[in-house]
Motif scaffolding. Structure first.
Motif, mmCIF file in Angstrom:
data_model
loop_
_atom_site.group_PDB
_atom_site.id
_atom_site.type_symbol
_atom_site.label_atom_id
_atom_site.label_comp_id
_atom_site.label_asym_id
_atom_site.label_seq_id
_atom_site.Cartn_x
_atom_site.Cartn_y
_atom_site.Cartn_z
ATOM 1 N N ARG A 22 0.839 -1.219 0.000
ATOM 2 C CA ARG A 22 0.000 0.000 0.000
ATOM 3 C C ARG A 22 0.861 1.250 0.000
ATOM 4 N NH1 ARG A 22 -5.170 -1.373 3.930
ATOM 5 N NH2 ARG A 22 -6.141 -2.739 2.407
ATOM 6 N N GLY A 23 1.933 1.229 0.837
ATOM 7 C CA GLY A 23 2.836 2.392 0.930
ATOM 8 C C GLY A 23 3.470 2.660 -0.416
ATOM 9 N N PHE A 24 3.942 1.597 -1.078
ATOM 10 C CA PHE A 24 4.598 1.756 -2.378
ATOM 11 C C PHE A 24 3.624 2.345 -3.402
ATOM 12 C CE2 PHE A 24 5.356 0.076 -6.644
ATOM 13 C CZ PHE A 24 6.658 0.467 -6.866
ATOM 14 N N LEU A 25 2.394 1.819 -3.403
ATOM 15 C CA LEU A 25 1.411 2.279 -4.398
ATOM 16 C C LEU A 25 1.038 3.736 -4.149
ATOM 17 C CD1 LEU A 25 -0.852 -0.909 -4.625
ATOM 18 C CD2 LEU A 25 0.763 -0.084 -6.338
ATOM 19 N N ALA A 26 0.873 4.103 -2.864
ATOM 20 C CA ALA A 26 0.507 5.486 -2.535
ATOM 21 C C ALA A 26 1.609 6.448 -2.977
ATOM 22 C CB ALA A 26 0.251 5.608 -1.032
ATOM 23 N N GLU A 27 2.835 5.994 -2.846
ATOM 24 C CA GLU A 27 3.988 6.846 -3.181
ATOM 25 C C GLU A 27 4.216 6.925 -4.690
ATOM 26 O OE1 GLU A 27 8.126 5.526 -2.066
ATOM 27 O OE2 GLU A 27 7.245 6.056 -0.122
ATOM 28 N N MET A 66 -3.034 -4.247 -5.835
ATOM 29 C CA MET A 66 -2.826 -3.650 -7.161
ATOM 30 C C MET A 66 -4.175 -3.354 -7.814
ATOM 31 S SD MET A 66 0.521 -3.922 -8.122
ATOM 32 C CE MET A 66 0.243 -3.974 -9.844
ATOM 33 N N ALA A 67 -5.093 -4.317 -7.717
ATOM 34 C CA ALA A 67 -6.413 -4.130 -8.336
ATOM 35 C C ALA A 67 -7.147 -2.994 -7.632
ATOM 36 C CB ALA A 67 -7.215 -5.419 -8.265
ATOM 37 N N ARG A 68 -7.040 -2.962 -6.301
ATOM 38 C CA ARG A 68 -7.736 -1.925 -5.531
ATOM 39 C C ARG A 68 -7.252 -0.526 -5.931
ATOM 40 N NH1 ARG A 68 -7.587 -4.099 -0.140
ATOM 41 N NH2 ARG A 68 -9.452 -5.197 -0.766
ATOM 42 N N ALA A 69 -5.937 -0.404 -6.146
ATOM 43 C CA ALA A 69 -5.361 0.911 -6.468
ATOM 44 C C ALA A 69 -5.415 1.210 -7.966
ATOM 45 C CB ALA A 69 -3.920 0.963 -5.975
ATOM 46 N N LYS A 70 -6.004 0.289 -8.749
ATOM 47 C CA LYS A 70 -6.039 0.408 -10.214
ATOM 48 C C LYS A 70 -4.636 0.636 -10.766
ATOM 49 C CE LYS A 70 -10.713 2.117 -11.015
ATOM 50 N NZ LYS A 70 -11.500 3.261 -11.366
ATOM 51 N N ALA A 71 -3.678 -0.117 -10.239
ATOM 52 C CA ALA A 71 -2.288 0.041 -10.668
ATOM 53 C C ALA A 71 -2.086 -0.588 -12.042
ATOM 54 C CB ALA A 71 -1.381 -0.634 -9.649
ATOM 55 N N PRO A 72 -1.092 -0.117 -12.799
ATOM 56 C CA PRO A 72 -0.802 -0.777 -14.078
ATOM 57 C C PRO A 72 -0.307 -2.202 -13.810
ATOM 58 C CG PRO A 72 0.455 1.274 -13.825
ATOM 59 C CD PRO A 72 -0.174 0.988 -12.514
ATOM 60 N N PRO A 73 -0.300 -3.066 -14.840
ATOM 61 C CA PRO A 73 0.141 -4.453 -14.602
ATOM 62 C C PRO A 73 1.595 -4.510 -14.132
ATOM 63 C CG PRO A 73 -0.698 -4.153 -16.842
ATOM 64 C CD PRO A 73 -0.662 -2.802 -16.231
ATOM 65 N N THR A 93 -11.331 -8.611 -6.581
ATOM 66 C CA THR A 93 -11.098 -7.190 -6.289
ATOM 67 C C THR A 93 -11.404 -6.342 -7.517
ATOM 68 O OG1 THR A 93 -9.320 -8.000 -4.920
ATOM 69 C CG2 THR A 93 -9.454 -5.630 -5.181
ATOM 70 N N GLY A 94 -11.018 -6.840 -8.684
ATOM 71 C CA GLY A 94 -11.311 -6.119 -9.926
ATOM 72 C C GLY A 94 -12.811 -5.966 -10.127
ATOM 73 N N LEU A 95 -13.561 -7.029 -9.844
ATOM 74 C CA LEU A 95 -15.018 -6.981 -10.009
ATOM 75 C C LEU A 95 -15.647 -6.031 -8.980
ATOM 76 C CD1 LEU A 95 -15.691 -10.771 -10.644
ATOM 77 C CD2 LEU A 95 -16.178 -8.930 -12.253
ATOM 78 N N GLN A 96 -15.108 -6.049 -7.750
ATOM 79 C CA GLN A 96 -15.639 -5.129 -6.730
ATOM 80 C C GLN A 96 -15.445 -3.680 -7.171
ATOM 81 O OE1 GLN A 96 -13.306 -6.583 -3.469
ATOM 82 N NE2 GLN A 96 -15.008 -7.688 -2.529
ATOM 83 N N ARG A 97 -14.299 -3.396 -7.770
ATOM 84 C CA ARG A 97 -14.031 -2.028 -8.242
ATOM 85 C C ARG A 97 -15.016 -1.647 -9.355
ATOM 86 N NH1 ARG A 97 -10.190 1.087 -6.248
ATOM 87 N NH2 ARG A 97 -11.199 2.588 -7.595
ATOM 88 N N ARG A 98 -15.256 -2.621 -10.245
ATOM 89 C CA ARG A 98 -16.210 -2.364 -11.329
ATOM 90 C C ARG A 98 -17.590 -2.037 -10.751
ATOM 91 N NH1 ARG A 98 -14.922 -0.672 -16.194
ATOM 92 N NH2 ARG A 98 -13.016 -1.659 -16.813
#
Ligand SMILES: Cc1cc2nc3c(=O)[nH]c(=O)nc-3n(C[C@H](O)[C@H](O)[C@H](O)COP(=O)(O)OP(=O)(O)OC[C@H]3O[C@@H](n4cnc5c(N)ncnc54)[C@H](O)[C@@H]3O)c2cc1C
Length: 386
Positions: A17-22, A73-80, A247-252
């Motif tokens: 999470r820290g890495f993605l936020a940064e 990754m899915a939650r943060a909509k990060a690239p692959p 997680t991807g479906l939950q985001r959708r």
């Protein structure tokens, strides 16, 4: 029942999470410079090929950590993670399991670095669901296989440097799953013709591929001759709990809730329409069922058990949900629903239109719902084949 992760896994979650936020830009922009930097950083963290053994350059991550990484990754909509999609999904795992030392050294670093793309030459005009009836022929002549035949629906064949190819090397076998051999083929080899096929959204993502006396060195055979089926099946069988897809479906679905608040229906927000609310609630319940099922599979994997046919349940669920969510998103938009993705009138820059048209990838690719139902009926419920 406790579905939580342990303290070590939760620490890993915090790190991710820290890495993605940064790292992810707050404005959501993903230009080329960002993607290049992203690929460098995630490679440095060894998150590309995270589940692969460290000795081949992978991350050596545990199954639970892989799930957490994909979830976050899915939650943060990060690239692959990494840019060589098929290389990372199944070609790499197959090479790690069945490849020679030379093949590992030759191909794995490029897959991790995303140096070029791989495509998959399995389906043929008369061999799709029943893949083992494939006829593309490989004949060993000296130290080369001579390949003749055709493949179809080969995704990204036009942009790929290499193909993982299944050919029949023995036509006399009693069991159709025998006599199939897996070859790694350079797409620039003389005798290969790639003809793109347009899909219903107007793009050309897949192609027909023709082989006319294409010569493939025997050193590019993956696994033993006649054992291509085993190579293919086992490569697809790693991490398949399906939790990351949840997680991807939950985001959708979250996006659909927002859309329903923004779009009007009879002068009021669509989110106030009982019919729409009911469909959102039903999708929510089905996604939750899929998550709990995924947790069951994950628990079994953590106990060291191998997953088998059960993963067809989640594949089927996911396929049905993707279609359902796509239809719902268009329906909420009312008369704007059927407009083209490029139209100025559609919300979210046409993202929902593109999503609604992308279902064949998930629904047909990798085995259709009918085939998943057959697997569930025969191998899980023990029903007769006929
Ligand atoms: C977007 C997309 C990308 C793809 N990418 C690739 C790729 O990169 N490489 C590759 O090799 N292939 C790829 N495919 C092909 C895909 O794997 C096949 O389309 C799929 O396996 C189905 O085969 P088929 O199209 O020949 O249909 P068929 O097998 O002919 O099936 C036609 C219909 O009959 C049904 N059916 C067939 N057999 C049975 C049965 N026994 N019981 C009940 N119903 C049955 C199926 O469910 C389906 O509805 C891709 C497909 C799509 C849509």
């Amino acid at each position: 029942m406790d579905f939580g992760f342990g303290p070590e896994e939760e620490r890993f979650r915090e790190e991710v999470r820290g890495f993605l936020a940064e790292t992810l830009p707050a404005d959501g922009k993903r230009d080329m410079a960002f993607l290049q930097e992203w690929n460098r950083k995630v490679r440095e963290k060894r998150w590309v090929g995270f589940s692969w053994p460290e000795e081949v350059g992978g991350g050596g991550g545990s199954i639970a950590q892989q799930v957490i990484l994909k979830e976050e990754m899915a939650r943060a909509k990060a690239p692959p993670l990494g840019s060589c999609f098929m290389g990372l999904a199944w070609v790499g795992p197959a090479i790690i399991e069945y490849g020679t030392e030379e093949q590992k050294q030759r191909f794995i670093p490029d897959i991790l670095d995303g140096t070029y793309q791989w495509c998959t030459g399995y389906s043929e005009p008369d061999a799709g669901s029943d893949l083992a009836t494939l006829k593309c022929k490989g004949v060993l002549e000296g130290d080369e296989y001579v390949v003749n035949g055709q493949k179809i629906w080969t995704s990204i064949a036009m942009w790929s440097k290499w193909m993982i190819l299944l050919v029949r090397t023995d036509f006399e076998v009693e069991n159709k799953h025998d006599g199939i051999t897996c070859l790694l083929v350079e797409m620039e080899s003389p005798g290969i013709t790639v003809r793109p096929i347009k899909n219903m959204s107007g793009g050309a993502m897949f192609a027909e591929v023709f082989f006319d006396d294409v010569r493939v060195p025997v050193g590019n055979r993956l696994g033993a001759e006649g054992e291509g089926w085993k190579v293919t099946v086992s490569a697809l069988a790693h991490e398949r709990s399906g939790i990351a897809e949840v997680t991807g479906l939950q985001r959708r679905l979250e996006g659909i809730r927002e859309l329903a608040r923004e779009c009007a229906r009879g002068g009021r927000p669509a989110s106030e329409d009982p019919a729409i609310r009911q469909r959102i609630a039903r999708a929510d319940a089905r996604i939750e069922a899929m998550r709990l099922n995924g947790m069951r599979f994950l628990t079994r994997q953590l106990r060291g058990e191998k997953l088998g046919s059960e993963t067809s349940i989640n594949k089927l669920h996911r396929a049905q949900l993707e279609v359902e969510l796509g239809e719902l998103a268009l329906e909420i938009q009312g008369s704007r629903g059927p407009l083209a993705a490029g139209s100025d009138l559609v919300p979210a820059a046409g993202d929902w239109q593109r999503f609604a048209l992308s279902w064949p990838e998930v629904v047909i690719g990798g085995g259709t719902p009918n085939i998943q139902k057959n697997i569930i009926a025969e191998r899980i419920l023990g029903l007769p084949k006929d």
